[in-house]
Design an enzyme around this catalytic site. Structure first.
Site, PDB file in Angstrom:
ATOM      1  CD  GLU A 151      -5.426 -16.933  -0.579  1.00 14.35           C
ATOM      2  OE1 GLU A 151      -4.306 -16.233  -0.991  1.00 14.35           O
ATOM      3  OE2 GLU A 151      -6.123 -16.526  -0.798  1.00 14.35           O
ATOM      4  CB  SER A 156       0.647 -11.716   5.389  1.00 14.17           C
ATOM      5  OG  SER A 156      -0.082 -10.713   5.131  1.00 14.17           O
ATOM      6  CE  LYS A 188      -5.243 -10.369  -1.957  1.00 11.52           C
ATOM      7  NZ  LYS A 188      -5.919  -9.963  -0.847  1.00 11.52           N
ATOM      8  CG  ASN A 234      -5.844 -12.343  -5.350  1.00 10.32           C
ATOM      9  OD1 ASN A 234      -6.367 -11.449  -6.869  1.00 10.32           O
ATOM     10  ND2 ASN A 234      -6.411 -13.119  -4.943  1.00 10.32           N
ATOM     11  N   GLY A 257      -4.392  -9.738   3.739  1.00  7.88           N
ATOM     12  CA  GLY A 257      -3.427  -8.772   3.875  1.00  7.88           C
ATOM     13  C   GLY A 257      -2.998  -8.297   5.084  1.00  7.88           C
ATOM     14  CD  GLU A 280      -9.600 -10.684  -0.329  1.00  5.34           C
ATOM     15  OE1 GLU A 280      -9.936 -10.140  -1.429  1.00  5.34           O
ATOM     16  OE2 GLU A 280      -8.421 -10.558  -0.194  1.00  5.34           O
ATOM     17  N   GLY A 286      -0.590  -8.443  -2.387  1.00  2.00           N
ATOM     18  CA  GLY A 286       0.088  -7.119  -2.393  1.00  2.00           C
ATOM     19  C   GLY A 286       1.145  -7.690  -3.188  1.00  2.00           C
ATOM     20  CG  HIS A 316      -9.613 -15.075  -3.009  1.00  2.00           C
ATOM     21  ND1 HIS A 316      -9.901 -13.852  -2.074  1.00  2.00           N
ATOM     22  CD2 HIS A 316      -8.278 -14.731  -2.844  1.00  2.00           C
ATOM     23  CE1 HIS A 316      -8.535 -12.949  -0.951  1.00  2.00           C
ATOM     24  NE2 HIS A 316      -7.505 -14.089  -1.893  1.00  2.00           N
TER      25      HIS A 316
HETATM   26  P1  PGA Z   1      -1.695 -10.973   0.424  1.00  2.00           P
HETATM   27  O1  PGA Z   1      -2.915 -11.770   0.008  1.00  2.00           O
HETATM   28  O2  PGA Z   1      -0.463 -11.984   0.039  1.00  2.00           O
HETATM   29  O3  PGA Z   1      -2.269  -9.540  -0.420  1.00  2.00           O
HETATM   30  O4  PGA Z   1      -1.935 -11.041   2.076  1.00  2.00           O
HETATM   31  C1  PGA Z   1      -3.187 -12.863  -0.533  1.00  2.00           C
HETATM   32  C2  PGA Z   1      -4.420 -13.328  -1.152  1.00  2.00           C
HETATM   33  O5  PGA Z   1      -5.523 -13.050  -0.508  1.00  2.00           O
HETATM   34  O6  PGA Z   1      -4.234 -14.030  -2.229  1.00  2.00           O
END
Ligand code: PGA
Length: 246
Positions: A166, A210, A13, A11, A172, A97, A232, A95
């Protein structure tokens, strides 16, 4: 019926540039084929670039959101049919976010998942609790409600829809759920899918939050974890491919 595939999905983002993507997509396209499937969910403007770089290979691509509507006066939205025109076979819905910054409700997420499924695009339905919800002992209740809202699409997809767990507190932040914590929630999710009348044993349930090259193997070896949704670390080809290898 779905096959409970193993997946690693990136992803991106709101990251990327034409020049940077070219190198990343080139490296991902050259990934050795493994036991699982690989995918990348890119910002909308880069779908054509992903299609050019990945078409004909084993890696699939998709978007990070989709409209619940088919077409019309919905400024800024992108329909499932448009994703299909760019060869997308996946799309993230719900998601955290988007739930947080765009006030998306579970009912809206369900309608988006339905629009994707109807167009032949696999929805990756994202669920997860906040730290406050976990601390209050409500993690399972929250995730259960998020899944319940998607009952219709989960049933109709016959195991093809993907669920991504998640925990919001792990996204993140560098804090990962322990393998045991993640496995416990994944087992709960699979049991909930069964109760909802979905094909629980055929559904891929991915962990996200993460995930790194160093923790992927232990997470992915848990009985009910079928791979990962990677934020990330999906932006660095060597990290993403190391996670895929795990
Ligand atoms: P992250 O994000 O691996 O940076 O923690 C995961 C996601 O939001 O899909």
């Amino acid at each position: 019926m779905g096959l409970r595939n193993r997946w690693v999905i990136g992803n991106w983002k709101m990251n990327g540039s034409l020049a940077g993507n070219a190198a990343l997509l080139g490296a991902v396209a050259a990934a050795p084929s493994g036991v699982g499937k690989l995918g990348v969910c890119v910002p909308f403007p880069y779908l054509g670039q992903a299609q050019s770089a990945l078409a004909g290979g084993a890696v699939v691509w998709g978007g990070q959101d989709v409209s619940e509507h088919a077409s019309g006066a919905y400024t800024g939205q992108v329909s499932a049919a448009m994703l299909v025109e760019f060869g997308a076979s996946l799309v993230l819905v719900g998601h955290s976010e988007r739930r947080q910054y765009n006030a998306e409700t579970s009912d809206l997420v369900a309608r988006k998942a339905s629009a994707a499924l109807n167009a032949g695009v696999t929805p990756v339905i994202c669920v997860g609790e906040t730290l406050a919800e976990r601390d209050a002992g409500r993690a399972e209740a929250v995730v259960g409600q998020q899944l319940q809202a998607c009952t219709d699409v989960l049933q109709r997809s016959q195991g093809a829809a993907i669920v991504a767990y998640e925990p919001v507190w792990a996204i993140g932040t560098g804090k990962t759920a322990t393998p045991a914590e993640a496995q416990a929630m994944h087992a709960f999710i699979r049991a909930t899918l069964r109760v909802l009348g979905a094909e629980a044993d055929a559904t891929s349930i991915l962990y996200g939050g993460s995930v790194k090259a160093g923790n992927a193997r232990e997470l992915f070896s848990q009985a009910d974890i079928d791979g990962g949704l990677i934020g990330g670390a999906s932006l660095v080809a060597t990290d993403f491919l190391a996670i895929a290898a795990a």
